[in-house]
Design an enzyme around this catalytic site. Sequence first.
Site, mmCIF file in Angstrom:
data_model
loop_
_atom_site.group_PDB
_atom_site.id
_atom_site.type_symbol
_atom_site.label_atom_id
_atom_site.label_comp_id
_atom_site.label_asym_id
_atom_site.label_seq_id
_atom_site.Cartn_x
_atom_site.Cartn_y
_atom_site.Cartn_z
ATOM 1 N N ASP A 41 12.315 36.944 21.567
ATOM 2 C CA ASP A 41 11.181 36.010 21.572
ATOM 3 C C ASP A 41 11.516 34.580 22.023
ATOM 4 O O ASP A 41 11.056 33.611 21.406
ATOM 5 C CB ASP A 41 10.526 35.966 20.182
ATOM 6 C CG ASP A 41 9.925 37.302 19.752
ATOM 7 O OD1 ASP A 41 10.069 38.286 20.504
ATOM 8 O OD2 ASP A 41 9.324 37.366 18.663
ATOM 9 N N LYS A 59 5.740 43.352 21.749
ATOM 10 C CA LYS A 59 5.428 43.770 20.385
ATOM 11 C C LYS A 59 4.348 42.864 19.831
ATOM 12 O O LYS A 59 4.157 41.747 20.324
ATOM 13 C CB LYS A 59 6.676 43.698 19.508
ATOM 14 C CG LYS A 59 7.233 42.287 19.426
ATOM 15 C CD LYS A 59 8.546 42.236 18.709
ATOM 16 C CE LYS A 59 9.066 40.823 18.633
ATOM 17 N NZ LYS A 59 8.203 39.894 17.898
ATOM 18 N N CYS A 86 11.668 37.213 13.324
ATOM 19 C CA CYS A 86 11.832 38.337 14.251
ATOM 20 C C CYS A 86 13.289 38.749 14.456
ATOM 21 O O CYS A 86 13.576 39.947 14.589
ATOM 22 C CB CYS A 86 11.130 38.029 15.565
ATOM 23 S SG CYS A 86 9.327 38.027 15.342
HETATM 24 C C1 VGL Z 1 7.673 35.280 15.092
HETATM 25 C C2 VGL Z 1 6.186 34.562 13.512
HETATM 26 C C3 VGL Z 1 5.151 35.187 14.172
HETATM 27 C C4 VGL Z 1 9.094 35.303 15.573
HETATM 28 C C5 VGL Z 1 6.660 35.932 15.763
HETATM 29 O O1 VGL Z 1 9.318 35.532 16.782
HETATM 30 O O2 VGL Z 1 10.005 35.066 14.737
HETATM 31 N N1 VGL Z 1 7.436 34.611 13.967
HETATM 32 N N2 VGL Z 1 5.407 35.878 15.288
#
Ligand code: VGL
Length: 197
Positions: A8, A106, A151
């Site tokens: 991410d 995702k 994540c």
């Molecule tokens: C994430 C919160 C919501 C992350 C993704 O990538 O850690 N955190 N969506």
Amino acid sequence: MHALLVIDVQNDFCPGGALAVSGGNEIVAGINALMGQFEAVVLTQDWHPAGHSSFASTHAGTAPYDMIEMPYGPQVLWPDHCVQGTDGAAFHPLLETDHADLVIRKGYNPAIDSYSAFFENDHKTPTGLAGYLRTRGIKEVTLVGLALDFCVNYSAVDAAQAGFKVTVRTDLCRAIDLNGSLDEAKSAMHGAGVTLD
Ligand code: VGL
Ligand code: ZN
């Protein structure tokens, strides 16, 4: 066979983004430098439809960072982030995405969040990543990216439970640290047999 999982590294998780993780941009150069040392590089991309059930804006009377009870368990409500096709959902512009063998998205299921690159937050619905890695003969994974306490943590624990040898390079991660979530994440990863470097 050893894979690098880059979790991410997207604009919304970097300073200026909708769910900015402090220092999120600082890890990009180090991640780029690491990519050439692995037999496989996989990028993950948080990829939510507008109106996703993890967004506070979807639930009247709630604010970002409130907790709610979902059918699959407790869920943090987030600011709207990583909406499919938006600039916020795009990878950081300096991330060398050409190195990636696979980009796994995702969080596209409107009803279930997905912190982990392996399972949605119901811990039942697979993303397919474990099968991809196994069929490529990968036994070992190293994780870097955002956010360490969400994540990266969930992905590392699931990878360990799926039987991979797992290392998290914490110097190439940054955390949100919401109500002690960083300490909790570190103990969860230790408990699952993840090496924190
Ligand atoms: C994430 C919160 C919501 C992350 C993704 O990538 O850690 N955190 N969506
Ligand atoms: Zn998300």
